[in-house]
Write a protein that holds these residues in place. Structure first.
Motif, PDB file in Angstrom:
ATOM      1  N   PHE A  66       0.817  -1.091   0.324  1.00  0.00           N
ATOM      2  CA  PHE A  66      -0.169   0.077   0.072  1.00  0.00           C
ATOM      3  C   PHE A  66       0.793   0.943   0.008  1.00  0.00           C
ATOM      4  O   PHE A  66       1.280   1.626   1.314  1.00  0.00           O
ATOM      5  CB  PHE A  66      -0.564   0.127   1.501  1.00  0.00           C
ATOM      6  CG  PHE A  66      -1.671  -1.347   1.009  1.00  0.00           C
ATOM      7  CD1 PHE A  66      -3.156  -1.945   0.534  1.00  0.00           C
ATOM      8  CD2 PHE A  66      -1.443  -2.329   2.558  1.00  0.00           C
ATOM      9  CE1 PHE A  66      -3.547  -2.707   0.748  1.00  0.00           C
ATOM     10  CE2 PHE A  66      -1.819  -3.193   2.280  1.00  0.00           C
ATOM     11  CZ  PHE A  66      -2.822  -3.475   1.803  1.00  0.00           C
ATOM     12  N   THR A  95       0.647   4.297  -1.756  1.00  0.00           N
ATOM     13  CA  THR A  95       0.546   5.038  -1.770  1.00  0.00           C
ATOM     14  C   THR A  95      -1.226   5.490  -1.370  1.00  0.00           C
ATOM     15  O   THR A  95      -1.999   4.858  -1.535  1.00  0.00           O
ATOM     16  CB  THR A  95      -0.415   5.541  -2.783  1.00  0.00           C
ATOM     17  OG1 THR A  95      -0.820   4.877  -4.661  1.00  0.00           O
ATOM     18  CG2 THR A  95       1.207   6.271  -3.918  1.00  0.00           C
ATOM     19  N   GLU A  96      -1.674   6.783  -1.083  1.00  0.00           N
ATOM     20  CA  GLU A  96      -3.443   6.326  -0.145  1.00  0.00           C
ATOM     21  C   GLU A  96      -4.592   6.124  -1.471  1.00  0.00           C
ATOM     22  O   GLU A  96      -4.087   6.940  -2.760  1.00  0.00           O
ATOM     23  CB  GLU A  96      -3.699   7.744   0.612  1.00  0.00           C
ATOM     24  CG  GLU A  96      -2.843   8.702   1.503  1.00  0.00           C
ATOM     25  CD  GLU A  96      -3.896   9.841   1.654  1.00  0.00           C
ATOM     26  OE1 GLU A  96      -4.417   9.944   1.394  1.00  0.00           O
ATOM     27  OE2 GLU A  96      -2.369   9.395   2.952  1.00  0.00           O
ATOM     28  N   THR A 128      -7.350   6.917  -3.830  1.00  0.00           N
ATOM     29  CA  THR A 128      -8.496   7.876  -4.854  1.00  0.00           C
ATOM     30  C   THR A 128      -9.631   7.225  -5.473  1.00  0.00           C
ATOM     31  O   THR A 128      -9.988   6.280  -5.136  1.00  0.00           O
ATOM     32  CB  THR A 128      -7.413   8.305  -6.063  1.00  0.00           C
ATOM     33  OG1 THR A 128      -6.342   7.080  -7.121  1.00  0.00           O
ATOM     34  CG2 THR A 128      -5.779   8.868  -4.983  1.00  0.00           C
ATOM     35  N   SER A 136      -8.995   4.527  -7.616  1.00  0.00           N
ATOM     36  CA  SER A 136      -8.251   3.323  -6.586  1.00  0.00           C
ATOM     37  C   SER A 136      -9.315   2.229  -6.733  1.00  0.00           C
ATOM     38  O   SER A 136     -10.927   2.133  -6.726  1.00  0.00           O
ATOM     39  CB  SER A 136      -7.836   2.743  -5.376  1.00  0.00           C
ATOM     40  OG  SER A 136      -6.867   3.922  -5.720  1.00  0.00           O
ATOM     41  N   THR A 152      -9.052   0.395  -1.944  1.00  0.00           N
ATOM     42  CA  THR A 152      -9.393   0.990  -0.665  1.00  0.00           C
ATOM     43  C   THR A 152      -9.673   0.443   0.759  1.00  0.00           C
ATOM     44  O   THR A 152      -9.699   1.092   2.022  1.00  0.00           O
ATOM     45  CB  THR A 152     -10.859   1.686  -1.144  1.00  0.00           C
ATOM     46  OG1 THR A 152     -10.629   2.439  -2.472  1.00  0.00           O
ATOM     47  CG2 THR A 152     -11.180   2.872  -0.036  1.00  0.00           C
ATOM     48  N   TYR A 205      -6.093  -0.728   2.188  1.00  0.00           N
ATOM     49  CA  TYR A 205      -5.479  -0.030   2.980  1.00  0.00           C
ATOM     50  C   TYR A 205      -5.301   0.499   4.556  1.00  0.00           C
ATOM     51  O   TYR A 205      -4.756   0.527   5.573  1.00  0.00           O
ATOM     52  CB  TYR A 205      -5.569   1.172   1.900  1.00  0.00           C
ATOM     53  CG  TYR A 205      -5.007   2.509   2.457  1.00  0.00           C
ATOM     54  CD1 TYR A 205      -3.471   2.439   1.575  1.00  0.00           C
ATOM     55  CD2 TYR A 205      -5.331   3.287   2.686  1.00  0.00           C
ATOM     56  CE1 TYR A 205      -2.370   3.586   1.867  1.00  0.00           C
ATOM     57  CE2 TYR A 205      -4.205   3.977   2.964  1.00  0.00           C
ATOM     58  CZ  TYR A 205      -2.871   4.327   2.875  1.00  0.00           C
ATOM     59  OH  TYR A 205      -2.262   4.926   3.255  1.00  0.00           O
ATOM     60  N   LYS A 206      -8.012   1.216   4.380  1.00  0.00           N
ATOM     61  CA  LYS A 206      -7.641   1.656   5.373  1.00  0.00           C
ATOM     62  C   LYS A 206      -7.704   0.237   6.752  1.00  0.00           C
ATOM     63  O   LYS A 206      -7.467   0.727   7.932  1.00  0.00           O
ATOM     64  CB  LYS A 206      -9.422   1.663   5.235  1.00  0.00           C
ATOM     65  CG  LYS A 206      -9.714   2.807   4.162  1.00  0.00           C
ATOM     66  CD  LYS A 206     -11.074   2.525   4.368  1.00  0.00           C
ATOM     67  CE  LYS A 206     -11.036   4.553   3.147  1.00  0.00           C
ATOM     68  NZ  LYS A 206     -12.671   5.092   2.939  1.00  0.00           N
ATOM     69  N   ARG A 227      -3.056  -0.899   6.646  1.00  0.00           N
ATOM     70  CA  ARG A 227      -1.855   0.596   6.711  1.00  0.00           C
ATOM     71  C   ARG A 227      -1.504   0.954   7.866  1.00  0.00           C
ATOM     72  O   ARG A 227      -0.874   1.577   8.197  1.00  0.00           O
ATOM     73  CB  ARG A 227      -2.502   1.069   5.378  1.00  0.00           C
ATOM     74  CG  ARG A 227      -1.100   2.761   5.574  1.00  0.00           C
ATOM     75  CD  ARG A 227       0.034   2.054   5.127  1.00  0.00           C
ATOM     76  NE  ARG A 227       0.711   3.241   5.542  1.00  0.00           N
ATOM     77  CZ  ARG A 227       1.337   4.019   4.417  1.00  0.00           C
ATOM     78  NH1 ARG A 227       1.253   4.048   3.018  1.00  0.00           N
ATOM     79  NH2 ARG A 227       2.312   4.666   4.510  1.00  0.00           N
ATOM     80  N   VAL A 268      -0.212   6.296   9.272  1.00  0.00           N
ATOM     81  CA  VAL A 268       0.154   6.842   8.224  1.00  0.00           C
ATOM     82  C   VAL A 268       1.445   6.619   7.466  1.00  0.00           C
ATOM     83  O   VAL A 268       2.044   7.456   6.891  1.00  0.00           O
ATOM     84  CB  VAL A 268      -0.650   7.882   7.683  1.00  0.00           C
ATOM     85  CG1 VAL A 268      -0.768   7.612   5.710  1.00  0.00           C
ATOM     86  CG2 VAL A 268      -1.769   7.999   8.139  1.00  0.00           C
ATOM     87  N   GLU A 303       3.962  10.364   6.978  1.00  0.00           N
ATOM     88  CA  GLU A 303       3.505  11.816   6.683  1.00  0.00           C
ATOM     89  C   GLU A 303       3.608  12.032   7.939  1.00  0.00           C
ATOM     90  O   GLU A 303       3.927  13.392   7.895  1.00  0.00           O
ATOM     91  CB  GLU A 303       1.858  11.263   6.682  1.00  0.00           C
ATOM     92  CG  GLU A 303       2.210  10.185   5.077  1.00  0.00           C
ATOM     93  CD  GLU A 303       0.190  10.158   4.825  1.00  0.00           C
ATOM     94  OE1 GLU A 303      -0.775  10.385   5.249  1.00  0.00           O
ATOM     95  OE2 GLU A 303      -0.036   8.826   4.216  1.00  0.00           O
TER      96      GLU A 303
END
Length: 438
Positions: free
Chosen positions: A303, A305-306, A308, A311, A316, A319-320, A323, A420, A423
Protein backbone atom coordinates in the motif's frame (compact mmCIF):
# COMPACT_ATOMS: atom_id res chain seq x y z
CA UNK A 1 35.04 29.88 44.37
CA UNK A 2 37.64 27.75 42.62
CA UNK A 3 40.46 29.79 41.12
CA UNK A 4 41.20 29.70 37.40
CA UNK A 5 44.64 28.21 38.02
CA UNK A 6 43.11 25.20 39.82
CA UNK A 7 40.48 24.79 37.10
CA UNK A 8 43.24 24.57 34.51
CA UNK A 9 44.93 21.59 36.23
CA UNK A 10 44.49 18.08 34.86
CA UNK A 11 43.28 16.57 38.15
CA UNK A 12 40.51 19.19 38.44
CA UNK A 13 39.36 18.56 34.87
CA UNK A 14 39.44 14.82 35.46
CA UNK A 15 37.47 15.13 38.71
CA UNK A 16 34.94 17.43 37.05
CA UNK A 17 34.49 14.93 34.21
CA UNK A 18 33.84 12.13 36.72
CA UNK A 19 31.34 14.23 38.69
CA UNK A 20 29.51 15.34 35.52
CA UNK A 21 29.40 11.76 34.30
CA UNK A 22 27.94 10.50 37.60
CA UNK A 23 25.33 13.27 37.58
CA UNK A 24 24.41 12.41 34.00
CA UNK A 25 24.11 8.74 34.91
CA UNK A 26 22.36 9.36 38.22
CA UNK A 27 19.73 6.68 37.50
CA UNK A 28 22.28 3.87 37.29
CA UNK A 29 24.25 5.23 40.27
CA UNK A 30 21.19 5.28 42.52
CA UNK A 31 20.00 1.91 41.19
CA UNK A 32 23.36 0.38 42.14
CA UNK A 33 23.22 1.98 45.60
CA UNK A 34 19.71 0.69 46.29
CA UNK A 35 20.57 -2.82 45.08
CA UNK A 36 23.48 -2.83 47.55
CA UNK A 37 21.10 -1.67 50.30
CA UNK A 38 18.74 -4.49 49.34
CA UNK A 39 21.61 -6.99 49.61
CA UNK A 40 22.82 -5.88 53.05
CA UNK A 41 19.41 -4.93 54.53
CA UNK A 42 16.84 -7.09 52.72
CA UNK A 43 14.33 -7.03 55.57
CA UNK A 44 13.84 -3.27 55.39
CA UNK A 45 12.29 -2.81 51.92
CA UNK A 46 10.96 -6.29 51.20
CA UNK A 47 7.23 -6.95 50.89
CA UNK A 48 5.76 -7.15 54.42
CA UNK A 49 9.08 -5.88 55.81
CA UNK A 50 10.00 -2.92 58.04
CA UNK A 51 9.02 -0.30 55.46
CA UNK A 52 5.76 -2.09 54.58
CA UNK A 53 6.85 -1.81 50.95
CA UNK A 54 3.75 -3.66 49.73
CA UNK A 55 1.88 -0.43 50.55
CA UNK A 56 4.49 2.37 50.54
CA UNK A 57 6.16 1.34 47.26
CA UNK A 58 3.79 -1.03 45.46
CA UNK A 59 0.94 1.44 45.90
CA UNK A 60 2.54 4.77 46.83
CA UNK A 61 5.46 4.94 44.37
CA UNK A 62 3.45 3.50 41.47
CA UNK A 63 0.53 5.83 42.24
CA UNK A 64 2.85 8.86 42.11
CA UNK A 65 4.09 7.80 38.66
CA UNK A 66 0.55 7.58 37.28
CA UNK A 67 -0.54 10.78 39.04
CA UNK A 68 2.22 12.60 37.12
CA UNK A 69 1.13 10.81 33.94
CA UNK A 70 -2.46 11.91 34.45
CA UNK A 71 -1.33 15.50 34.94
CA UNK A 72 0.71 15.53 31.73
CA UNK A 73 -1.70 14.05 29.17
CA UNK A 74 -4.91 15.35 27.64
CA UNK A 75 -8.20 13.54 28.24
CA UNK A 76 -9.01 13.59 24.54
CA UNK A 77 -5.76 11.84 23.63
CA UNK A 78 -6.29 9.27 26.39
CA UNK A 79 -9.72 8.35 25.03
CA UNK A 80 -8.39 8.20 21.46
CA UNK A 81 -5.56 5.83 22.40
CA UNK A 82 -7.83 3.64 24.51
CA UNK A 83 -9.89 2.96 21.35
CA UNK A 84 -6.80 2.07 19.32
CA UNK A 85 -7.59 -1.64 18.97
CA UNK A 86 -4.81 -2.26 16.44
CA UNK A 87 -2.10 -1.19 18.87
CA UNK A 88 -3.72 -3.28 21.61
CA UNK A 89 -3.67 -6.31 19.31
CA UNK A 90 0.00 -5.75 18.43
CA UNK A 91 1.19 -5.31 22.00
CA UNK A 92 -0.91 -8.12 23.49
CA UNK A 93 0.13 -10.69 20.88
CA UNK A 94 3.77 -9.64 21.24
CA UNK A 95 3.70 -9.55 25.04
CA UNK A 96 1.84 -12.82 25.65
CA UNK A 97 2.10 -15.08 22.61
CA UNK A 98 5.24 -14.27 20.63
CA UNK A 99 7.67 -13.73 23.52
CA UNK A 100 6.44 -16.71 25.55
CA UNK A 101 6.50 -19.13 22.59
CA UNK A 102 10.07 -18.14 21.66
CA UNK A 103 11.24 -18.57 25.26
CA UNK A 104 9.48 -21.93 25.49
CA UNK A 105 11.28 -23.14 22.37
CA UNK A 106 14.61 -21.91 23.73
CA UNK A 107 13.98 -23.54 27.12
CA UNK A 108 13.19 -26.86 25.43
CA UNK A 109 16.48 -26.68 23.48
CA UNK A 110 18.50 -25.87 26.61
CA UNK A 111 16.80 -28.60 28.66
CA UNK A 112 17.52 -31.29 26.09
CA UNK A 113 21.12 -30.15 25.55
CA UNK A 114 21.86 -29.56 29.23
CA UNK A 115 19.70 -32.24 30.94
CA UNK A 116 19.80 -30.32 34.24
CA UNK A 117 23.55 -30.78 34.74
CA UNK A 118 24.50 -27.06 34.68
CA UNK A 119 21.29 -25.07 34.31
CA UNK A 120 18.60 -26.03 36.80
CA UNK A 121 15.41 -27.19 35.07
CA UNK A 122 13.30 -25.13 37.49
CA UNK A 123 15.24 -22.06 36.38
CA UNK A 124 14.04 -22.80 32.85
CA UNK A 125 10.50 -23.16 34.20
CA UNK A 126 10.90 -19.74 35.82
CA UNK A 127 11.92 -18.31 32.45
CA UNK A 128 8.81 -19.74 30.81
CA UNK A 129 6.56 -18.35 33.55
CA UNK A 130 8.34 -14.97 33.46
CA UNK A 131 7.74 -14.49 29.75
CA UNK A 132 4.12 -15.55 30.10
CA UNK A 133 3.54 -12.53 32.36
CA UNK A 134 2.07 -9.21 31.14
CA UNK A 135 4.04 -6.05 30.49
CA UNK A 136 5.39 -4.08 33.43
CA UNK A 137 3.24 -1.42 35.09
CA UNK A 138 5.45 1.58 35.83
CA UNK A 139 8.78 1.46 33.97
CA UNK A 140 7.13 1.43 30.53
CA UNK A 141 5.39 4.74 31.15
CA UNK A 142 8.52 6.36 32.59
CA UNK A 143 10.76 5.14 29.74
CA UNK A 144 8.28 6.09 27.00
CA UNK A 145 8.11 9.63 28.38
CA UNK A 146 11.89 9.85 28.43
CA UNK A 147 12.05 8.67 24.79
CA UNK A 148 9.29 11.17 23.81
CA UNK A 149 7.18 8.28 22.57
CA UNK A 150 3.42 7.92 22.89
CA UNK A 151 3.24 7.49 26.67
CA UNK A 152 -0.57 7.72 26.55
CA UNK A 153 -0.71 4.60 24.41
CA UNK A 154 1.78 2.92 26.75
CA UNK A 155 -0.45 3.66 29.72
CA UNK A 156 -3.42 2.09 27.92
CA UNK A 157 -1.37 -1.03 27.11
CA UNK A 158 -0.22 -1.32 30.71
CA UNK A 159 -3.76 -1.14 32.04
CA UNK A 160 -5.27 -3.57 29.51
CA UNK A 161 -2.34 -6.00 29.61
CA UNK A 162 -2.31 -6.38 33.38
CA UNK A 163 -6.06 -6.80 33.64
CA UNK A 164 -5.96 -9.61 31.07
CA UNK A 165 -2.71 -11.00 32.49
CA UNK A 166 -4.40 -12.35 35.59
CA UNK A 167 -6.33 -14.69 33.28
CA UNK A 168 -3.93 -15.23 30.37
CA UNK A 169 -0.73 -15.94 32.31
CA UNK A 170 -2.07 -18.96 34.29
CA UNK A 171 -3.56 -20.36 31.06
CA UNK A 172 -0.25 -20.00 29.20
CA UNK A 173 1.62 -21.65 32.08
CA UNK A 174 -0.79 -24.61 31.99
CA UNK A 175 -0.42 -24.85 28.21
CA UNK A 176 3.38 -24.85 28.18
CA UNK A 177 4.08 -26.97 31.27
CA UNK A 178 2.83 -30.30 29.96
CA UNK A 179 4.59 -33.47 28.85
CA UNK A 180 8.31 -33.22 29.63
CA UNK A 181 7.60 -30.00 31.58
CA UNK A 182 4.92 -31.59 33.75
CA UNK A 183 7.27 -31.50 36.77
CA UNK A 184 7.07 -27.69 36.73
CA UNK A 185 3.30 -27.41 36.37
CA UNK A 186 1.73 -25.63 39.38
CA UNK A 187 -1.05 -28.24 39.50
CA UNK A 188 1.47 -30.95 40.41
CA UNK A 189 3.45 -29.07 43.06
CA UNK A 190 3.51 -30.46 46.61
CA UNK A 191 2.70 -27.06 48.14
CA UNK A 192 -0.49 -26.65 46.16
CA UNK A 193 -2.09 -23.36 45.25
CA UNK A 194 -2.32 -20.81 48.06
CA UNK A 195 -4.74 -18.35 46.46
CA UNK A 196 -7.69 -19.15 44.17
CA UNK A 197 -7.60 -17.47 40.77
CA UNK A 198 -10.69 -15.38 41.58
CA UNK A 199 -9.00 -13.99 44.70
CA UNK A 200 -5.81 -13.32 42.74
CA UNK A 201 -7.78 -11.42 40.09
CA UNK A 202 -9.46 -9.40 42.81
CA UNK A 203 -6.05 -8.48 44.24
CA UNK A 204 -4.83 -7.46 40.79
CA UNK A 205 -7.88 -5.25 40.23
CA UNK A 206 -7.40 -3.70 43.65
CA UNK A 207 -3.76 -2.90 42.95
CA UNK A 208 -4.45 -1.53 39.47
CA UNK A 209 -7.39 0.47 40.73
CA UNK A 210 -5.62 2.12 43.65
CA UNK A 211 -2.16 2.56 42.10
CA UNK A 212 -3.08 3.24 38.44
CA UNK A 213 -6.72 4.20 37.83
CA UNK A 214 -7.38 6.45 40.87
CA UNK A 215 -4.16 8.54 40.62
CA UNK A 216 -4.60 8.77 36.84
CA UNK A 217 -8.16 10.05 37.33
CA UNK A 218 -7.00 12.57 39.96
CA UNK A 219 -4.26 13.77 37.60
CA UNK A 220 -6.78 14.23 34.79
CA UNK A 221 -9.09 16.23 37.08
CA UNK A 222 -6.22 18.46 38.23
CA UNK A 223 -5.08 19.00 34.65
CA UNK A 224 -8.53 20.05 33.43
CA UNK A 225 -9.45 22.17 36.49
CA UNK A 226 -6.05 23.83 37.12
CA UNK A 227 -4.21 23.67 33.76
CA UNK A 228 -1.79 26.55 34.39
CA UNK A 229 -0.85 25.41 37.89
CA UNK A 230 -0.31 21.83 36.70
CA UNK A 231 1.89 22.95 33.81
CA UNK A 232 3.94 25.09 36.19
CA UNK A 233 4.36 22.18 38.62
CA UNK A 234 5.49 19.77 35.89
CA UNK A 235 8.23 22.13 34.66
CA UNK A 236 9.29 23.70 37.97
CA UNK A 237 9.66 20.52 40.00
CA UNK A 238 10.87 18.39 37.03
CA UNK A 239 8.35 15.70 37.89
CA UNK A 240 9.64 13.40 35.14
CA UNK A 241 12.75 12.89 37.31
CA UNK A 242 10.48 11.99 40.24
CA UNK A 243 8.95 9.20 38.15
CA UNK A 244 12.41 7.78 37.42
CA UNK A 245 13.30 7.82 41.12
CA UNK A 246 10.06 6.03 42.00
CA UNK A 247 11.10 3.37 39.49
CA UNK A 248 14.32 2.86 41.46
CA UNK A 249 12.31 2.37 44.65
CA UNK A 250 10.22 -0.30 42.91
CA UNK A 251 13.44 -2.12 41.92
CA UNK A 252 14.65 -1.78 45.52
CA UNK A 253 11.57 -3.62 46.77
CA UNK A 254 11.94 -6.41 44.18
CA UNK A 255 15.59 -7.07 45.04
CA UNK A 256 14.96 -6.83 48.78
CA UNK A 257 12.22 -9.45 48.50
CA UNK A 258 14.44 -11.70 46.38
CA UNK A 259 17.42 -11.41 48.74
CA UNK A 260 15.23 -12.02 51.80
CA UNK A 261 13.94 -15.24 50.20
CA UNK A 262 17.55 -16.24 49.38
CA UNK A 263 16.47 -16.62 45.76
CA UNK A 264 19.97 -16.14 44.36
CA UNK A 265 21.44 -18.71 46.73
CA UNK A 266 19.09 -21.37 45.34
CA UNK A 267 20.91 -21.64 42.00
CA UNK A 268 24.52 -22.08 40.90
CA UNK A 269 26.80 -19.20 39.89
CA UNK A 270 26.87 -20.59 36.35
CA UNK A 271 23.08 -20.35 36.19
CA UNK A 272 23.11 -16.74 37.42
CA UNK A 273 25.75 -15.76 34.84
CA UNK A 274 23.80 -17.54 32.11
CA UNK A 275 20.49 -15.90 32.97
CA UNK A 276 22.07 -12.41 33.25
CA UNK A 277 23.60 -12.50 29.78
CA UNK A 278 20.59 -14.27 28.31
CA UNK A 279 18.18 -11.63 29.66
CA UNK A 280 20.03 -8.75 28.00
CA UNK A 281 20.33 -10.61 24.71
CA UNK A 282 16.70 -11.70 24.61
CA UNK A 283 15.45 -8.23 25.62
CA UNK A 284 17.39 -6.65 22.75
CA UNK A 285 16.10 -9.33 20.38
CA UNK A 286 12.48 -8.81 21.47
CA UNK A 287 12.93 -5.03 21.11
CA UNK A 288 14.14 -5.46 17.53
CA UNK A 289 11.33 -7.92 16.87
CA UNK A 290 8.79 -5.42 18.24
CA UNK A 291 10.17 -2.79 15.87
CA UNK A 292 9.77 -5.13 12.87
CA UNK A 293 6.30 -6.11 14.09
CA UNK A 294 5.27 -2.44 14.38
CA UNK A 295 6.60 -1.36 10.99
CA UNK A 296 6.39 -4.37 8.63
CA UNK A 297 8.10 -3.46 5.35
CA UNK A 298 5.59 -5.33 3.20
CA UNK A 299 2.78 -3.00 4.32
CA UNK A 300 4.46 -0.11 2.53
CA UNK A 301 5.14 -2.31 -0.51
CA UNK A 302 1.52 -3.42 -0.76
CA UNK A 303 0.00 0.00 0.00
CA UNK A 304 2.48 2.66 -1.18
CA UNK A 305 -0.09 5.42 -1.81
CA UNK A 306 -3.41 6.57 -0.41
CA UNK A 307 -6.47 5.34 -2.36
CA UNK A 308 -8.02 7.73 -4.85
CA UNK A 309 -11.30 7.75 -6.76
CA UNK A 310 -9.57 5.68 -9.42
CA UNK A 311 -8.43 3.00 -6.96
CA UNK A 312 -10.28 -0.28 -6.80
CA UNK A 313 -12.70 -0.92 -3.98
CA UNK A 314 -10.58 -3.85 -2.75
CA UNK A 315 -7.45 -1.66 -2.57
CA UNK A 316 -9.35 1.05 -0.67
CA UNK A 317 -10.75 -1.42 1.89
CA UNK A 318 -7.42 -3.21 2.39
CA UNK A 319 -5.59 0.11 2.71
CA UNK A 320 -7.92 1.30 5.48
CA UNK A 321 -7.74 -2.07 7.23
CA UNK A 322 -4.02 -2.93 7.03
CA UNK A 323 -2.06 0.29 6.45
CA UNK A 324 -2.71 1.50 10.04
CA UNK A 325 -0.67 -1.50 11.26
CA UNK A 326 2.40 0.41 10.05
CA UNK A 327 2.72 2.67 13.11
CA UNK A 328 4.31 6.07 13.34
CA UNK A 329 7.52 6.54 15.29
CA UNK A 330 6.04 7.51 18.65
CA UNK A 331 3.60 4.60 18.65
CA UNK A 332 6.42 2.28 17.57
CA UNK A 333 8.51 3.33 20.58
CA UNK A 334 5.55 2.52 22.80
CA UNK A 335 5.26 -0.98 21.30
CA UNK A 336 9.04 -1.52 21.54
CA UNK A 337 8.98 -0.77 25.27
CA UNK A 338 5.76 -2.62 26.10
CA UNK A 339 6.30 -5.77 24.03
CA UNK A 340 9.46 -7.21 25.64
CA UNK A 341 8.86 -5.94 29.21
CA UNK A 342 7.57 -8.17 32.02
CA UNK A 343 6.08 -7.11 35.33
CA UNK A 344 7.52 -8.24 38.64
CA UNK A 345 4.69 -6.66 40.65
CA UNK A 346 2.03 -8.96 39.20
CA UNK A 347 4.50 -11.70 38.27
CA UNK A 348 5.65 -12.39 41.84
CA UNK A 349 2.02 -12.63 42.98
CA UNK A 350 1.12 -14.96 40.12
CA UNK A 351 4.10 -17.27 40.75
CA UNK A 352 3.66 -17.32 44.53
CA UNK A 353 -0.07 -17.95 44.31
CA UNK A 354 0.25 -20.75 41.74
CA UNK A 355 3.21 -22.61 43.27
CA UNK A 356 2.56 -21.91 46.94
CA UNK A 357 4.54 -19.52 49.15
CA UNK A 358 6.16 -22.48 50.97
CA UNK A 359 7.29 -24.25 47.82
CA UNK A 360 11.00 -25.17 48.13
CA UNK A 361 11.54 -24.24 44.47
CA UNK A 362 9.94 -20.79 44.77
CA UNK A 363 13.27 -18.99 45.06
CA UNK A 364 14.58 -20.58 41.85
CA UNK A 365 11.35 -19.77 40.01
CA UNK A 366 11.59 -16.09 41.01
CA UNK A 367 15.23 -15.59 39.96
CA UNK A 368 14.54 -15.15 36.19
CA UNK A 369 11.70 -12.69 36.87
CA UNK A 370 13.61 -10.48 39.32
CA UNK A 371 16.75 -10.39 37.18
CA UNK A 372 14.81 -9.78 33.99
CA UNK A 373 12.97 -6.83 35.52
CA UNK A 374 16.23 -5.21 36.63
CA UNK A 375 18.00 -5.82 33.33
CA UNK A 376 15.08 -4.65 31.20
CA UNK A 377 15.05 -1.34 33.09
CA UNK A 378 18.84 -1.04 32.80
CA UNK A 379 18.86 -1.82 29.07
CA UNK A 380 15.79 0.30 28.27
CA UNK A 381 17.35 3.26 30.09
CA UNK A 382 20.19 3.12 27.57
CA UNK A 383 17.94 2.52 24.56
CA UNK A 384 15.62 5.47 25.24
CA UNK A 385 18.32 7.92 24.16
CA UNK A 386 18.60 6.20 20.78
CA UNK A 387 14.81 5.98 20.49
CA UNK A 388 14.43 9.70 21.12
CA UNK A 389 17.06 10.52 18.47
CA UNK A 390 15.30 8.19 16.03
CA UNK A 391 11.95 9.88 16.60
CA UNK A 392 13.38 13.28 15.68
CA UNK A 393 15.76 12.05 12.99
CA UNK A 394 15.28 14.15 9.86
CA UNK A 395 12.78 16.54 11.44
CA UNK A 396 12.82 19.49 13.83
CA UNK A 397 11.42 19.38 17.33
CA UNK A 398 8.13 21.28 17.26
CA UNK A 399 8.54 22.28 20.90
CA UNK A 400 11.97 23.81 20.21
CA UNK A 401 10.48 25.99 17.46
CA UNK A 402 7.61 27.20 19.64
CA UNK A 403 9.53 27.45 22.92
CA UNK A 404 13.33 27.16 22.74
CA UNK A 405 13.69 27.23 26.55
CA UNK A 406 11.62 24.08 27.15
CA UNK A 407 13.45 21.56 29.35
CA UNK A 408 14.44 18.35 27.58
CA UNK A 409 13.00 16.24 30.37
CA UNK A 410 9.57 17.89 30.27
CA UNK A 411 6.99 15.32 29.15
CA UNK A 412 5.29 16.08 25.87
CA UNK A 413 1.65 15.47 25.17
CA UNK A 414 1.67 12.86 22.46
CA UNK A 415 -1.58 13.57 20.68
CA UNK A 416 -0.31 11.19 18.04
CA UNK A 417 -2.35 8.30 16.82
CA UNK A 418 -1.38 8.95 13.23
CA UNK A 419 -1.14 5.65 11.44
CA UNK A 420 0.09 6.80 8.08
CA UNK A 421 3.70 6.02 8.86
CA UNK A 422 6.14 8.68 7.78
CA UNK A 423 3.44 11.17 6.73
CA UNK A 424 3.74 12.61 10.23
CA UNK A 425 7.44 13.29 9.67
CA UNK A 426 6.81 15.00 6.33
CA UNK A 427 4.11 17.18 7.91
CA UNK A 428 6.55 18.20 10.65
CA UNK A 429 9.15 19.15 8.05
CA UNK A 430 6.57 21.23 6.16
CA UNK A 431 5.63 23.05 9.37
CA UNK A 432 9.30 23.74 10.04
CA UNK A 433 9.75 25.16 6.54
CA UNK A 434 6.77 27.48 7.06
CA UNK A 435 8.18 28.73 10.38
CA UNK A 436 11.62 29.23 8.83
CA UNK A 437 10.10 31.19 5.92
CA UNK A 438 8.35 33.60 8.24
Amino acid sequence: MVSESIKATKWYKGLKWVVDFLIGQWFFVFLGIFIMLAYFFPEFAKSHGTLKAQYVISYGAVALIFLISGMSMSTKDLAKNMLNWRAHFTVLTMSFLITSSIIFGFACAVKRANNGSTIDNYLLVGMIVTHSCPTTVSSNVVMTKQAHGNDILTLCEVFIGNILGAFITPLLVQMYLQGEWRFGNPAYQPGGVDIPLTTLYGNVMKQLGLSVFVPLFVGQVLQNVFPKQVKWSLTTFKLSKVGSFMLILIMWQSFSTAFSQRAFESVSHASIIFICFFNIAIYLFFTALSFAYSRPWFILKLFPTEPTVESSKAYTICYKLFRPFYYNKRDTVSVMLCGPAKTAALGVSLISSQYGSDNPKLGILLVPLVLYQAEQVFTAQILVNFMKKWIYYGEAKAEDIENPTVDEETPINNNTTNYVGEEQSSNSRQDFDKVSAT
